[in-house]
Design an enzyme around this catalytic site. Structure first.
Site, PDB file in Angstrom:
ATOM      1  N   GLN A   1      -5.086  -1.832   9.485  1.00  0.00           N
ATOM      2  CA  GLN A   1      -4.855  -3.098   8.788  1.00  0.00           C
ATOM      3  C   GLN A   1      -5.415  -4.255   9.608  1.00  0.00           C
ATOM      4  O   GLN A   1      -5.033  -4.434  10.768  1.00  0.00           O
ATOM      5  CB  GLN A   1      -3.344  -3.276   8.541  1.00  0.00           C
TER       6      GLN A   1
ATOM      7  N   LYS B   1       0.840  -1.209   0.000  1.00  0.00           N
ATOM      8  CA  LYS B   1       0.000   0.000   0.000  1.00  0.00           C
ATOM      9  C   LYS B   1       0.872   1.255   0.000  1.00  0.00           C
ATOM     10  O   LYS B   1       0.597   2.214  -0.725  1.00  0.00           O
ATOM     11  CB  LYS B   1      -0.934  -0.008   1.223  1.00  0.00           C
TER      12      LYS B   1
ATOM     13  N   ASP C   1     -11.436   2.594   3.583  1.00  0.00           N
ATOM     14  CA  ASP C   1     -11.679   1.151   3.435  1.00  0.00           C
ATOM     15  C   ASP C   1     -13.178   0.880   3.267  1.00  0.00           C
ATOM     16  O   ASP C   1     -13.570  -0.212   2.854  1.00  0.00           O
ATOM     17  CB  ASP C   1     -11.173   0.394   4.677  1.00  0.00           C
TER      18      ASP C   1
END
Ligand code: NAD
Length: 298
Positions: A98, A54, A121
């Site tokens: 995460q 990422k 997200d």
């Protein structure tokens, strides 16, 4: 004729080129460099690789990124505090934690603390609700990536039969909602579904996200179907495969995504997309504020 292989790496490159143009425009027109903050708790080896990817992907398109590493025994309060600070930070437009995270820290508390304006997200309940109601600020990255792949290949969804295998909150369920929004007729299957094949065989478009190698065999797939394999499985011999018997099913399908090189590259790409979209929203809001103030005071 064997299926056309949908090249996720190539499509991701095209989408990233558009994102790069948008980051340049944000910098030139508003002096804003989009920023992503990634919170990582513990040292899950897969997460380390995902976060590294990422960070690299951000650099590639002109997004700045910061990683906040916490040890596995960090308190929930400390994490929530970090998120609240990032919610206020002007140089941060997207925040993600995460997953998975260690037991003892509530995913729910984390997700509800992330500002809905920075939830790139797309896991905050507000965004989930937005998907149900017909629009989300930030669609979750993996199903959004699948939608983009279908779009780039010019695959119509309206009125088509779609079967989604897998009903998780991050892939299967949002995928089904996004496809319903496109007026497809959607069936959702999961581990308790009896006779999976009776659902997969009717699918014009089959999206599989179960995490089970070789779950989908050629006899379960309709001739000419579009098969999107979201699964990522590491076999004992080290090979990475999806959930679909790729070699068998590609003889029957019209389109198929490979693993790796299909949905995977799109997931990170849509995270970049959401981060830039967030920076654009914030810039637009900042641009509107003075006009609103003038009108209010006049
Ligand atoms: P999950 O474990 O949270 O959910 C799996 C879903 O599949 C569940 O709904 C379960 O009921 C269903 N399922 C399991 N076995 C089944 C079976 N035999 N028949 C029918 N349904 C079954 O997993 P997830 O997070 O949704 O991920 C699914 C897969 O997609 C995993 O392989 C994961 O690694 C992969 N994934 C890939 C990407 C990507 O970027 N390509 C992103 C996220 C997840």
């Amino acid at each position: 004729m064997p299926a056309k292989i949908i090249d996720g790496t190539k499509i991701a490159r095209l989408v990233r080129a558009e994102i790069r143009d948008r980051t340049k425009a944000l910098l030139a027109n508003h002096g804003i460099k989009p920023g992503l903050a990634v919170i990582m708790i513990g040292e899950n080896p897969a997460s380390v690789v995902y976060v590294r990817n990422k960070v690299r992907a951000c650099a590639d398109v002109g997004i700045s990124s910061q990683v906040f590493n916490f040890s596995a025994n960090v308190s929930e309060a400390e994490i929530l505090d970090c998120i609240r600070q990032l919610n206020e930070a002007n140089n941060v437009h997207g925040i993600l934690v995460q997953l998975p995270i260690p037991e003892g820290i509530s995913v729910q508390h984390i997700l509800e603390t992330i500002s809905i304006d920075k939830d790139v997200d797309g896991f905050h309940l507000y965004n989930v609700g937005g998907l149900v109601a017909g629009d989300a600020i930030f669609p979750p990255c993996t199903p959004y990536g699948v939608q983009k792949l279908l779009e780039y290949e010019g695959i119509e969804l309206e009125g088509r039969n779609v079967t989604v295998v897998g009903a998780s909150n991050i892939v299967g369920k949002p995928m089904a909602l996004m496809l319903m929004r496109k007026e497809a007729t959607v069936a959702i299957c999961h581990a308790k579904t009896r006779d999976l094949a009776q659902y997969t065989i009717i699918a014009d478009i089959l999206v599989v996200a179960a995490g089970k190698p070789n779950l989908i065999l050629p006899q379960m797939v309709r001739s000419g179907a579009v098969v999107i394999d979201v699964g990522i499985n590491r076999l004992p011999d080290g090979r990475l495969v999806g959930d679909v018997d790729f070699e068998g099913v590609r003889q029957k399908a019209a389109y198929i995504t490979p693993v790796p090189g299909g949905v995977g590259p799109m997931t990170v790409t849509m995270l970049l997309h959401n981060t830039v979209a967030s920076a654009e929203r914030i810039a637009a809001r900042a641009g509107r504020a003075p006009a609103f103030d003038q009108a209010a005071s006049g």
